[in-house]
Design a protein around this motif. Sequence first.
Motif, PDB file in Angstrom:
ATOM      1  N   TYR A 171       0.652  -1.320  -0.014  1.00 50.45           N
ATOM      2  CA  TYR A 171      -0.021  -0.052  -0.024  1.00 50.45           C
ATOM      3  C   TYR A 171       0.978   1.297  -0.133  1.00 50.45           C
ATOM      4  CZ  TYR A 171      -3.987  -3.009   1.030  1.00 50.45           C
ATOM      5  OH  TYR A 171      -5.020  -3.998   0.908  1.00 50.45           O
ATOM      6  N   ASP A 172       1.951   1.138   0.701  1.00 55.94           N
ATOM      7  CA  ASP A 172       2.725   2.438   0.930  1.00 55.94           C
ATOM      8  C   ASP A 172       4.243   2.196   0.782  1.00 55.94           C
ATOM      9  OD1 ASP A 172       3.968   4.620   1.729  1.00 55.94           O
ATOM     10  OD2 ASP A 172       3.369   4.799   3.538  1.00 55.94           O
ATOM     11  N   ILE A 173       4.769   2.566  -0.404  1.00 61.91           N
ATOM     12  CA  ILE A 173       6.209   2.173  -0.804  1.00 61.91           C
ATOM     13  C   ILE A 173       7.050   2.755   0.017  1.00 61.91           C
ATOM     14  CG2 ILE A 173       5.500   1.743  -3.397  1.00 61.91           C
ATOM     15  CD1 ILE A 173       6.801   4.529  -3.982  1.00 61.91           C
ATOM     16  N   ASN A 174       6.804   3.797   0.795  1.00 56.66           N
ATOM     17  CA  ASN A 174       7.849   4.386   1.869  1.00 56.66           C
ATOM     18  C   ASN A 174       7.743   3.959   3.208  1.00 56.66           C
ATOM     19  OD1 ASN A 174       9.124   6.385  -0.099  1.00 56.66           O
ATOM     20  ND2 ASN A 174       6.986   7.292  -0.195  1.00 56.66           N
ATOM     21  N   SER A 175       6.911   2.907   3.206  1.00 58.59           N
ATOM     22  CA  SER A 175       6.642   2.328   4.590  1.00 58.59           C
ATOM     23  C   SER A 175       7.631   1.192   5.008  1.00 58.59           C
ATOM     24  CB  SER A 175       5.307   1.539   4.904  1.00 58.59           C
ATOM     25  OG  SER A 175       5.153   0.634   6.070  1.00 58.59           O
ATOM     26  N   PRO A 176       8.592   1.562   5.953  1.00 60.07           N
ATOM     27  CA  PRO A 176       9.582   0.631   6.304  1.00 60.07           C
ATOM     28  C   PRO A 176       9.218  -0.756   6.811  1.00 60.07           C
ATOM     29  CG  PRO A 176      10.075   2.913   7.305  1.00 60.07           C
ATOM     30  CD  PRO A 176       8.824   2.696   6.676  1.00 60.07           C
ATOM     31  N   SER A 177       8.188  -0.873   7.475  1.00 65.19           N
ATOM     32  CA  SER A 177       7.731  -2.132   7.955  1.00 65.19           C
ATOM     33  C   SER A 177       7.110  -2.861   6.899  1.00 65.19           C
ATOM     34  CB  SER A 177       6.514  -2.005   9.100  1.00 65.19           C
ATOM     35  OG  SER A 177       5.662  -0.946   8.602  1.00 65.19           O
ATOM     36  N   GLU A 178       6.396  -2.318   6.135  1.00 62.96           N
ATOM     37  CA  GLU A 178       5.754  -2.898   5.023  1.00 62.96           C
ATOM     38  C   GLU A 178       6.721  -3.467   3.798  1.00 62.96           C
ATOM     39  OE1 GLU A 178       1.723  -2.364   2.144  1.00 62.96           O
ATOM     40  OE2 GLU A 178       2.371  -0.855   3.226  1.00 62.96           O
ATOM     41  N   SER A 179       7.680  -2.624   3.695  1.00 59.51           N
ATOM     42  CA  SER A 179       8.858  -2.991   2.783  1.00 59.51           C
ATOM     43  C   SER A 179       9.576  -4.131   3.289  1.00 59.51           C
ATOM     44  CB  SER A 179       9.710  -1.773   2.518  1.00 59.51           C
ATOM     45  OG  SER A 179       8.919  -0.593   1.979  1.00 59.51           O
ATOM     46  N   THR A 180       9.962  -4.248   4.477  1.00 58.93           N
ATOM     47  CA  THR A 180      10.565  -5.302   5.067  1.00 58.93           C
ATOM     48  C   THR A 180       9.698  -6.533   4.971  1.00 58.93           C
ATOM     49  OG1 THR A 180      11.707  -3.942   6.653  1.00 58.93           O
ATOM     50  CG2 THR A 180      11.719  -5.907   7.384  1.00 58.93           C
ATOM     51  N   ASN A 209      17.606   6.338  -8.307  1.00 60.40           N
ATOM     52  CA  ASN A 209      17.450   5.660  -7.073  1.00 60.40           C
ATOM     53  C   ASN A 209      16.101   4.877  -7.475  1.00 60.40           C
ATOM     54  OD1 ASN A 209      19.864   6.513  -5.835  1.00 60.40           O
ATOM     55  ND2 ASN A 209      18.836   8.546  -5.277  1.00 60.40           N
ATOM     56  N   THR A 210      15.968   3.834  -6.865  1.00 67.08           N
ATOM     57  CA  THR A 210      14.778   2.852  -6.828  1.00 67.08           C
ATOM     58  C   THR A 210      13.719   3.454  -6.186  1.00 67.08           C
ATOM     59  OG1 THR A 210      15.894   1.467  -5.472  1.00 67.08           O
ATOM     60  CG2 THR A 210      15.761   0.492  -7.684  1.00 67.08           C
ATOM     61  N   ARG A 211      12.328   3.482  -6.427  1.00 68.78           N
ATOM     62  CA  ARG A 211      11.496   4.222  -5.554  1.00 68.78           C
ATOM     63  C   ARG A 211      11.191   3.562  -4.095  1.00 68.78           C
ATOM     64  NH1 ARG A 211       6.260   4.722  -8.838  1.00 68.78           N
ATOM     65  NH2 ARG A 211       5.707   5.928  -6.867  1.00 68.78           N
ATOM     66  N   GLY A 212      11.131   4.548  -3.403  1.00 67.55           N
ATOM     67  CA  GLY A 212      10.595   4.213  -1.993  1.00 67.55           C
ATOM     68  C   GLY A 212      11.454   3.541  -1.089  1.00 67.55           C
ATOM     69  N   HIS A 213      11.057   3.113  -0.028  1.00 69.16           N
ATOM     70  CA  HIS A 213      11.855   2.508   0.824  1.00 69.16           C
ATOM     71  C   HIS A 213      11.883   1.007   0.499  1.00 69.16           C
ATOM     72  CE1 HIS A 213      12.997   0.500   4.555  1.00 69.16           C
ATOM     73  NE2 HIS A 213      13.353   1.548   4.986  1.00 69.16           N
ATOM     74  N   ILE A 214      10.808   0.362  -0.367  1.00 71.35           N
ATOM     75  CA  ILE A 214      10.914  -0.932  -0.983  1.00 71.35           C
ATOM     76  C   ILE A 214      12.164  -0.940  -1.971  1.00 71.35           C
ATOM     77  CG2 ILE A 214       9.306  -0.276  -2.921  1.00 71.35           C
ATOM     78  CD1 ILE A 214       9.835  -3.733  -0.957  1.00 71.35           C
ATOM     79  N   GLY A 215      12.617   0.230  -2.703  1.00 72.88           N
ATOM     80  CA  GLY A 215      13.568   0.323  -3.606  1.00 72.88           C
ATOM     81  C   GLY A 215      15.098   0.091  -2.801  1.00 72.88           C
TER      82      GLY A 215
END
Length: 357
Positions: A171-180, A209-215
């Motif tokens: 849902y949120d590419i900048n969410s550290p927890s969701e990315s992890t 740079n790859t997008r967001g925290h997921i990047g």
Amino acid sequence: MENRKAIEAGQDITMQKEDFAALWKTIHLKVTDTYEVPPEILWVNGSTIGTLGNFSASTGKAKSKKTFNISAIVAAALKNDEVLKYSAYLPPNKRKILYVDTEQSKYHCHKVMERILRLAGLPTDKDRDDFVFIVLREQTPDKRKQIIGYMLENMPDVGLLIIDGIRDLMYDINSPSESTDLINLLMRWSSGYNLHIHTVLHLNKGDDNTRGHIGTELNNKAETVLQITKSQQDGNISEVKAMHIRDREFDPFAFRINDNALPEIVDGYVFQQPKQDRNFPLTELTEQQHRKALENGFGKQVVQGYSNVIAALKQGYASIGYERGRNVLVSLNKFLVNKRMIVKEGKGYRYNPDFHY
């Protein structure tokens, strides 16, 4: 209230003895154990970019022809041969390919599927059991993950999973927890089902740079990250290079879309050399010099804030006799991140002593 929360939190992580006993067998590593080398399944010019039990990624900006590049990878895997510059070999019990598209309509996905078959030299008038294509554009992120997980559970012969649009599994590419959580899911899928996963993620519009925290998580954990870039010399040509790779780096290559709407290699293409500050010989510094500078500048701490990172680099490299200005240090930072010599953690950066120079 706080005590009750603490107790509840403790209950959430408490593990029964029998549960841990079963888990212990899977996490305990002994020096007397023996393990097979992960089977290599994807190469570029002899450099390994994909093995069973791992995941990789392609990244690029809009209109860079990322999906055309993915098509060549899948076609090579279907043929167990070479397409474009990609070579593939899927073992006999892992010959099935699952392609997941999260972005495009069924009409456009059908065109991609046809293109892959044509690249592989296969007929487009009959379906194949070893090539399964699913369209998840209309599903929610959670439902997409559930569907993929269910299919993997019931398709043990999948050797290659393509996720064209990993951003749409969250849902949120900048969410550290969701990315992890998502990266951990990719690692569980690839390891648990003994397959290779190749994902696609966009680059930021303003930089490379790859997008967001997921990047950031992808860059840190992926076996290989390929970057597809539109040529500045000819807008009809796309360049492919390794942004990150665990194996030796391969020579970049370029492709164009021919009159049959298929990607083909551009022979004799000359890549523009990146501009470097001649006063700062990045490529001439030894691995030991870099290690000493980074140890002196970062130590074991996570440096928060970009300006503090530049200051840490300035201090560290000055300590080995390379004191330079901000512009050079900015280029140095990009160089070190690309080499995974420093890695991003949250909003900060830390020195990665396990890098391969």
